[in-house]
Design a protein around this motif. Structure first.
Motif: not given
Length: 130
Positions: A101-130
């Motif tokens: 993501g983000p995947v822009a839609k009308i009212s929000a920037n959504y997060v989605a799951f890729t299809e298996a093996g997609d060469n997606n340039q927008n895969i997210l890395r996550f980091e929990m705040e301490s």
């Protein structure tokens, strides 16, 4: 007592900070710090879940309609996940499907799951705040 924290989102490829995991209705979004959800990693047996602080019942990250990520109650839109070594999140039952993501839609920037093996340039890395 459970301590919920905000989850930062970065573009895995570029390292760019793109926001925080949040919520729009029951869907997962990328938002600013004010809209960030309180989250915690939760385990049940051998399964790992990303749990969102929600009253009266906490919700869990899962696969929703049309490949979007959703916050579901136990029994629906709730899937065990894998926190990969690169900081990305995959579905446990389909580990090649990663959050992007983000995947822009009308009212929000959504997060989605890729299809298996997609060469997606927008895969997210996550980091929990301490």
């Amino acid at each position: 007592m459970t301590t919920y924290k905000k989850m930062k989102c970065f573009n895995l490829m570029t390292g760019e900070f793109v926001g925080y995991l949040g919520t729009h209705d029951n869907y997962v979004t990328v938002t600013d710090a004010n809209g960030a959800a309180g989250l915690v990693w939760a385990s049940s047996g051998a399964d790992l879940y990303l749990e969102k602080d929600t009253t009266p019942n906490d919700r869990y990250l899962g696969l929703a309609d049309q490949d979007y990520a959703g916050w579901g109650l136990k029994g629906g839109w709730r899937n065990p996940v894998i926190l990969n070594s690169d900081g990305s999140i995959s579905l446990k039952d389909e580990p090649r499907r990663k959050l992007y993501g983000p995947v822009a839609k009308i009212s929000a920037n959504y997060v989605a799951f890729t299809e298996a093996g997609d060469n997606n340039q927008n895969i997210l890395r996550f980091e929990m705040e301490s």
